[in-house]
Design an enzyme around this catalytic site. Structure first.
Site, PDB file in Angstrom:
ATOM      1  N   ASP A 473       0.863  -1.173   0.000  1.00 17.49           N
ATOM      2  CA  ASP A 473       0.000   0.000   0.000  1.00 17.49           C
ATOM      3  C   ASP A 473       0.898   1.221   0.000  1.00 17.49           C
ATOM      4  OD1 ASP A 473      -2.429  -0.939   0.037  1.00 17.49           O
ATOM      5  OD2 ASP A 473      -2.946  -0.468   2.099  1.00 17.49           O
ATOM      6  N   ASP A 794      -4.334  -2.343   5.000  1.00 18.63           N
ATOM      7  CA  ASP A 794      -4.844  -1.878   6.286  1.00 18.63           C
ATOM      8  C   ASP A 794      -6.360  -1.811   6.297  1.00 18.63           C
ATOM      9  OD1 ASP A 794      -5.095   0.134   4.502  1.00 18.63           O
ATOM     10  OD2 ASP A 794      -3.956   1.629   5.607  1.00 18.63           O
ATOM     11  N   ASP A 798      -9.023  -4.743   1.968  1.00 18.34           N
ATOM     12  CA  ASP A 798      -7.799  -5.468   1.608  1.00 18.34           C
ATOM     13  C   ASP A 798      -7.857  -6.931   2.032  1.00 18.34           C
ATOM     14  OD1 ASP A 798      -6.551  -3.261   0.513  1.00 18.34           O
ATOM     15  OD2 ASP A 798      -5.788  -2.588   2.442  1.00 18.34           O
TER      16      ASP A 798
END
EC number: 7.2.2.10
Length: 1122
Positions: A473, A794, A798
Site C-alpha cells: 500500500d 490496512d 484489503d
C-alpha cells in the site's frame, strides 16, 4: 444459525434464572429478556422493542444509560453490570496438560520400537540360564560370567529407556512452551483490541473485554463488532453478517428498519452508535460457542467447516488463529501437532481453498521420507546379516544343536542384534529435525516481536524468506500517514501554501469550514499534542484530519460548528466507500431547505460539478471544457508533486420538494465546487533505503494504491520503486482491467502474464484489482519458479488480497480488525522497513535449518555406515546403542538449538530468494556432507581395525556378550564425538565460506552448547562406565582424540577449496514439491533416491521414520496407499 440460536435458551445455567426476578439490581431488563430480544431480526425486533420498551431510548432508560452521554464511568456500576449480565469474555479451551503432551510424544514410532527393544532386553537380562548347561550352548556367553558382569546386563536396557524418557521430555517441554508462547501472543493480540465507547459524554477507547451491557459504543467502517447491540443512530450502515449467517450480501442497518447488530460481524460501510445489549457467552457468537461446547472434537470440526475458510490448519503449524467472532473474547483451541490431519483430508476433498504446505515443510517432509526409507532398508539388512552370520557360525560351522535350555541365551543374542538394528534406524532418522524447525521458528518469532513483526502464523515467517514480490500500500506504509494540506485552489486562485484568512472572501471561508467540519466523521479530531513541541495528534481518518488541520491553519475551529450541528441532527449521510470514493452529508437549513456537502477524489467529484465559486464567492458555470482546463492546470501539477487532490463541493435543495434520498446519483450531482486541495503525505525517510535492500535481494516491490496515477508515480519515484529510464508500467485500475480481460470481460492468465512482470505501480485500484493482481502473480507459470507474494494492507477491503497472498501483512496501528483477521503478520509500527526485517528473519530460518541438516546428515551418514559395516564385520556395532542415542538424540537436540539460534546478518539480503523448488540440500552442502563423512569414516575405520596397535591397547573386536567396555571402543566413540563437535563449527556456513568462526561470539547460545557438550562428553567417558560402555582414557589418548577432532576444521578448508562446479555427479536432495504435487502420497514419492537399495524396496514398504509432523496419520495413509 437462527434456529441454532433459538434452541440455545435451554442451555442457560439455572442459578442465574432464579436470580432474575424482574428488574434485577434495579435494571429494567433481565438477561433472558435481552437474549430473547437479540434473537429477533428486522421487523420482528422492531415490534418487540416497541411493545416492550416503546423505542430504543426506552430500552436505554431501562438499562440506566443515556444515548448521548453513555454510562457514568463508575466502577461499582460497571462491576454490578458484569455480575448481572456477564463479562465480555468467552473462556478459551483448556490447553493440553504436560502429561498429555508427554503421552503424544511417546506415540512416536521409532521411540516405541526402542521401548520394546529395551524392555525385551531388560526382561532377558534378569533371566539367568541354568549355569551347568551353558557350556553346551557354545562360547556364546563365555567370558561374561568370569567377570561377574552378568548382573550388569540390565544396564543397557535401562540406559535406552532413560534416553527415551529424555527425548520424550524434551519434545513435550518444547510443545508445551510453544503452546504457552502462542497463548501469550494471543492474549497480547487481544489486549490490543480496543473499542470506542461513550462514557460521561467522553469518547473513550476501552479494551474489548471491558465492554458492559448498557455501554454506548461508536461503530465505524472496518470494525469487528465485539458484542451484540441495538442501533441508536446510524449513517448508511452496512454490515457483513456472513460469519454468522453465511450470506455474503451486506445487510443494511438503520434504527427504523433493522437495528440489530451482532457480535462477530464486520462493518463494511458507514458509522453509527449502538447500545450494548449482550456480551460474552450471551452474545450471538458466545451462544454458538457454548453450543459447540467450548471443548471437544465438535468444536474443531465446526471451526473447520464454518468459521475459518482460510484452509486447513496444517498439523505442524500450531496456529493461534483469531476467530471471526468477537476477538477479545475467544481463542481458537490450539491445534497441537496431532490435530486435524483427518479433517484436513476431508477439507481437501471438499475443495475448500487451502493454503498449501509452506515451502519448507514440503521439502522437509520429502527429505524425512527419503531418509526414513533409506534408514529402514539399512537397519533391516543389518539385522538380517547379523542373524544369518550368527546362525551359520553357531549351527553350521560349529555344528551345534539348538537345545531348549539354550533358547534364552540365543534369544538374548537375537535381541542384541535387534537392538543394533533399531540403533541403525534411530541414527539414520534425523530426530533433531522437527525440533530444529520448531526452535528456529519459535526463536525467530520471539525476536521478530522486537523488530515490530507480530507473527500470527508460524510458517509465514519462513515463507517470507522466499518472497519474490511485495505488493505494498502507499498510505501509511511507504508514507508517514501524517497528512497535511499544502496547496489549494480557492476562488479562482491556486495557492502554493496556506492562504492568509484575510485573502479569502468570508462567504467562501465560511462554506469551506462548514463543508469540512460537518462532512467528516465526528470521531475524527485533531487533539493538542501530548508533549510540548510535538505535532498535534491526529485521531481518526487521516485524510479528514488533514482537512480539519487546514481549517485550523485558516485560524478557524471545527468544534463550534459540530456543537451547533451535532451528529444526530445530520439528516442523511452517504459514507465513504471504495466504490463511491466520496462522502456526502445532508443537513436541514433553517428555511426548511436542505444543503448537501460532498468531498472526494477530485477527478470523480469534478465530473459532478456544474458550478464553481469565483473569487467573490458567487457561482459561475463550470463546463466540461473548464474541467479539462482545471485538470491540466491545477490537478495534474499538484499530482506530479506527489499530492493527493480532494475536491470539496456543496449543493442546495429548496424546501418545496424533498428529493428522493435513496437515488444517490440524482442527489449527488449538479454540485458547486468550493475548493480543490492538495494533501501531502511525506515518504517515510527510511523507506527508499529499505526498498533498495529489497531490490538488491531480488524482491520486486510494487505499489498498489487508490490515489491518482500522477501522485502514485511521483511517490513511487521518491521511494525508488521506479527509476527514470527503466522499462516499467504504471497503470490505472481501469486500464489494468482492460488489458487483462477478454471480450467477455473474463480475466485471462495469458494476458495477465504480459502485464505483471513490468507493472510497478497500480493506481486508482479497487480492492478487486489488488486481489486479481496478487492471484495473477501467484498463479502465473511464466517464470522458472512460482512467485511468492507478500501483500500489505490496512483497510477492510484489503481482506481478500491479504488472505490470498502467501504472506499478508496488516498494519497494527492504522489497520482495521478485518485486515488483521486476514493477515499472517501484523506490523506493529506500520513501517515498510519492518517487512525487510521479516525477509531477513525468514531467510535466516531457512539457512538455520540447512545448517542443521548439514551437521545432522554428516552424523547420520557416518553413524549408519559405521554401525552397518561394524556389525557385519565384527558382529557388534563399534558404537553402542546408548552411545548412539547420546550422539543422536541429545547432541542433535543441542545442535539444533545452537544452529537454529544463529542471528541473521545483513549479508542474507545480498542473495536472490531460493524459490519454491530449490533443494534444501544444495550441491555445496552435499559436498560438505560427503567430504566430512569421508574424513570421519577413514579415521573411524582406521581406529577400528588398527587402532589397538597404534595405541598399544587390547582389541575390542569380537568381544563376547556382556564383556566389560574396552578402551579401544571408547577411543572410537570419543573420537567420533570430537569430530562432530568441531564439525558443528564447520556447519555454521553453508555457502562454502572460508571463515567458519565469523560472528561466532554474537551467538552466546552456540558457544555455551559447544562447551557444554564437550564437558558432558568428558564426564561420560571418564565416569560413564558400563551404562555408556566407556572405560576412562589417559590424557595422551584424550589429546589424540582432540587432535583428530581439530583436523575437521583443517579438512573443512580443504573441502572449501574444491570447486562445487566440478562435482557434477553430486545430487541435490530435498527438492520442493512440484507444481501439481500437493498430495501427501506424492510428497512421499521422492524424486531423488538417497540410497540405491531403496529403489528395489520402493514398492511394498511401510514408512518407518520419525517424521516431521509426527505423521502417524500419514503413515496410516501411505500404507493404505501402497
Amino acid at each position: 444459525m437462527g434456529d441454532m440460536a433459538n434452541s440455545s435458551i435451554e442451555f442457560h445455567p439455572k442459578p442465574q434464572q432464579q436470580r432474575e426476578m424482574p428488574h434485577v439490581g434495579g435494571f429494567g431488563c433481565t438477561l433472558a429478556e435481552l437474549r430473547n430480544l437479540m434473537e429477533l431480526r428486522g421487523v420482528e425486533a422492531l415490534q418487540k422493542i416497541q411493545e416492550a420498551y416503546g423505542d430504543v431510548s426506552g430500552l436505554c432508560r431501562r438499562l440506566k444509560t443515556s444515548p448521548t452521554e453513555g454510562l457514568a464511568d463508575n466502577t461499582n456500576d460497571l462491576e454490578k453490570r458484569r455480575q448481572i449480565y456477564g463479562q465480555n469474555f468467552i473462556p478459551p479451551k483448556q490447553p493440553k496438560t504436560f502429561l498429555q503432551l508427554v503421552w503424544e510424544a511417546l506415540q512416536d514410532v521409532t521411540l516405541i520400537i526402542l521401548e520394546v527393544a529395551a524392555i525385551v532386553s531388560l526382561g532377558l537380562s534378569f533371566y539367568a540360564p541354568p549355569g551347568e548347561e551353558s557350556e553346551a550352548c557354545g562360547n556364546v556367553s563365555g567370558g561374561a560370567e568370569d567377570e561377574g558382569e552378568a548382573e550388569a546386563g540390565w544396564i543397557e536396557g535401562a540406559a535406552i529407556l532413560l534416553s527415551v524418557i529424555c527425548v520424550v521430555l524434551v519434545t513435550a517441554f518444547n510443545d508445551w512452551s510453544k503452546e504457552k508462547q502462542f497463548r501469550g501472543l494471543q492474549s497480547r493480540i487481544e489486549q490490543e483490541q480496543k473499542f470506542t465507547v461513550i462514557r460521561n459524554g467522553q469518547l473513550l477507547q476501552v479494551p474489548v473485554a471491558a465492554l458492559v451491557v448498557g455501554d454506548i459504543a461508536q461503530v465505524k467502517y472496518g470494525d469487528l463488532l465485539p458484542a451484540d447491540g441495538v442501533l441508536i443512530q446510524g449513517n448508511d450502515l452496512k454490515i457483513d453478517e456472513s460469519s454468522l449467517t453465511g450470506e455474503s450480501d451486506h445487510v443494511r442497518k438503520s434504527a427504523d428498519k433493522d437495528p440489530m447488530l451482532l457480535s462477530g460481524t464486520h462493518v463494511m460501510e458507514g458509522s453509527g452508535r449502538m447500545v450494548v445489549t449482550a456480551v460474552g457467552v450471551n452474545s450471538q457468537t458466545g451462544i454458538i460457542f457454548t453450543l459447540l461446547g467450548a471443548g471437544g472434537e465438535e468444536e474443531e470440526k465446526k471451526d473447520k467447516k464454518g468459521k475459518q475458510q482460510d484452509g486447513a490448519m496444517d498439523s505442524s503449524q500450531i496456529r493461534a488463529k483469531k476467530q471471526d467472532g468477537a476477538v477479545a473474547m475467544e481463542m481458537q483451541p490450539l491445534k497441537s501437532a496431532e490435530g486435524g490431519e483427518m479433517e484436513e483430508r476431508e477439507k481437501k476433498k471438499a475443495n475448500v481453498p487451502k493454503k498449501e504446505k509452506s515451502v519448507l515443510q514440503g521439502k522437509l517432509t520429502k527429505l524425512a521420507v527419503q531418509i526414513g526409507k533409506a534408514g529402514l532398508v539399512m537397519s533391516a539388512i543389518t539385522v538380517i546379516i547379523l542373524v544369518l552370520y550368527f546362525v551359520i557360525e553357531t549351527f553350521v560351522v560349529d555344528g551345534r544343536v539348538w537345545l531348549a535350555e539354550c533358547t534364552p541365551v540365543y534369544v538374548q543374542y537375537f535381541v542384541k542384534f535387534f537392538i543394533i538394528g533399531v540403533t541403525v534406524l534411530v541414527v539414520a532418522v534425523p530426530e533433531g529435525l522437527p525440533l530444529a524447525v520448531t526452535i528456529s521458528l519459535a526463536y525467530s518469532v520471539k525476536k521478530m516481536m522486537k523488530d515490530n513483526n507480530l507473527v500470527r502464523h508460524l510458517d509465514a515467517c519462513e515463507t517470507m524468506g522466499n518472497a519474490t514480490a511485495i505488493c505494498s500500500d502507499k498510505t501509511g506504509t511507504l508514507t508517514t500517514n501524517r497528512m497535511t494540506v499544502v496547496q489549494s485552489y480557492l476562488g479562482d486562485t491556486h495557492y502554493k501554501e496556506i492562504p492568509a484568512p484575510s485573502a479569502l472572501t468570508p462567504k467562501i471561508l465560511d462554506l469551506l469550514v462548514h463543508a469540512i467540519s460537518i462532512n467528516s466523521a465526528y470521531t475524527t479530531k485533531i487533539l493538542p499534542p501530548e508533549k510540548e513541541g510535538a505535532l498535534p495528534r491526529q485521531v481518526g481518518n487521516k485524510t479528514e484530519c488533514a482537512l480539519l488541520g487546514f481549517v485550523l491553519d485558516l485560524k478557524r475551529d471545527f468544534q463550534p460548528v459540530r456543537e451547533q450541528i451535532p451528529e444526530d441532527k445530520l439528516y442523511k449521510v452517504y459514507t465513504f466507500n471504495s466504490v463511491r470514493k466520496s462522502m456526502s452529508t445532508v443537513i436541514r437549513m433553517p428555511d426548511g431547505g436542505f444543503r448537501l456537502f460532498s468531498k472526494g477524489a477530485s477527478e470523480i467529484l469534478l465530473k459532478k460539478c456544474t458550478n464553481i465559486l469565483n473569487s467573490n464567492g458567487e457561482l459561475r458555470g463550470f463546463r466540461p471544457r473548464d474541467r479539462d482546463d482545471m485538470v491540466k492546470k491545477i490537478i495534474e501539477p499538484m499530482a506530479c508533486d506527489g499530492l493527493r487532490t480532494i475536491c470539496i463541493a456543496y449543493r442546495d435543495f429548496s424546501a418545496i420538494q424533498e428529493p428522493d434520498w435513496d437515488n444517490e446519483n440524482e442527489v449527488v450531482g449538479e454540485l458547486t465546487c468550493i475548493a480543490v486541495v492538495g494533501i501531502e503525505d511525506p515518504v517515510r525517510p527510511e523507506v527508499p533505503e529499505a526498498i533498495r535492500k529489497c531490490q538488491r535481494a531480488g524482491i520486486t516491490v510494487r505499489m498498489v494504491t487508490g490515489d491518482n496515477i500522477n501522485t502514485a508515480r511521483a511517490i513511487a519515484a521518491k521511494c525508488g520503486i521506479i527509476h527514470p529510464g527503466e522499462d516499467f508500467l504504471c497503470l490505472e485500475g481501469k486500464e489494468f482491467n482492460r488489458r487483462i480481460r477478454n471480450e467477455k470481460g473474463e480475466i485471462e492468465q495469458e494476458r495477465l502474464d504480459k502485464v505483471w512482470p513490468k507493472l510497478r505501480v497500480l493506481a486508482r485500484s479497487s480492492p478487486t484489482d489488488k486481489h486479481t493482481l496478487v492471484k495473477g502473480i501467484i498463479d502465473s507459470t511464466t517464470g522458472e519458479q512460482r512467485q511468492v507474494v507478500a501483500v500489505t494492507g490496512d483497510g477492510t477491503n484489503d481482506g481478500p488480497a491479504l488472505k490470498k497472498a502467501d504472506v499478508g501483512f496488516a498494519m497494527g496501528i492504522a489497520g482495521t480488525d478485518v485486515a488483521k483477521e486476514a493477515s499472517d503478520i501484523i506490523l506493529t509500527d506500520d513501517n515498510f522497513t519492518s517487512i525487510v526485517k521479516a525477509v531477513m528473519w525468514g531467510r535466516n530460518v531457512y539457512d538455520s535449518i540447512s545448517k542443521f541438516l548439514q551437521f545432522q546428515l554428516t552424523v547420520n551418514v557416518v553413524a549408519v555406515i559405521v554401525a552397518f559395516t561394524g556389525a557385519c564385520i565384527t558382529q557388534d556395532s563399534p558404537l553402542k546403542a546408548v552411545q548412539m542415542l547420546w550422539v543422536n538424540l541429545i547432541m542433535d537436540t543441542f545442535a539444533s538449538l545452537a544452529l537454529a539460534t544463529e542471528p541473521p546478518t545483513e549479508s542474507l539480503l545480498l542473495r536472490k530468494p531460493y524459490g519454491r523448488d530449490k533443494p534444501l540440500i544444495s550441491r555445496t552442502m552435499m559436498k560438505n556432507i560427503l567430504g566430512h563423512a569421508v574424513y570421519q569414516l577413514t579415521i573411524i575405520f582406521t581406529l577400528l581395525f588398527v587402532g589397538e596397535l597404534f595405541f598399544d591397547i587390547d582389541s575390542g573386536r569380537n568381544a563376547p556378550l556382556h564383556s566389560p567396555p574396552s578402551e579401544h571402543y571408547t577411543i572410537i566413540f570419543n573420537t567420533f564425538v570430537m569430530m562432530q563437535l568441531f564439525n558443528e563449527i564447520n556447519a555454521r556456513k553453508i555457502h562454502g565460506e572460508r571463515n567458519v568462526f565469523d560472528g561466532i561470539f554474537s551467538n552466546p547460545i552456540f558457544c555455551t552448547i559447544v562447551l557444554g557438550t564437550f564437558g558432558i562428553q568428558i564426564v561420560i567417558v571418564q565416569f560413564g562406565g558400563k551404562p555408556f560402555s566407556c572405560s576412562p582414557l589417559s590424557t595422551e589418548q584424550w589429546l589424540w582424540c582432540l587432535f583428530v577432532g581439530v583436523g575437521e576444521l583443517v579438512w573443512g578448508q580443504v573441502i572449501a577449496t574444491i570447486p562445487t562446479s566440478q562435482l557434477k555427479c553430486l545430487k541435490e536432495a530435498g527438492h520442493g514439491p512440484g507444481k501439481d504435487e500437493m498430495t501427501d502420497e506424492e510428497l512421499a514419492e521422492g524424486e531423488e533416491e538417497i540410497d540405491h537399495a531403496e529403489r528395489e524396496l520402493r514398492r511394498g514398504q511401510i514408512l518407518w521414520f520419525r517424521g516431521l509432523n509426527r505423521i502417524q496419520t500419514q503413515i496410516r495413509h501411505d500404507s493404505q496407499e501402497y
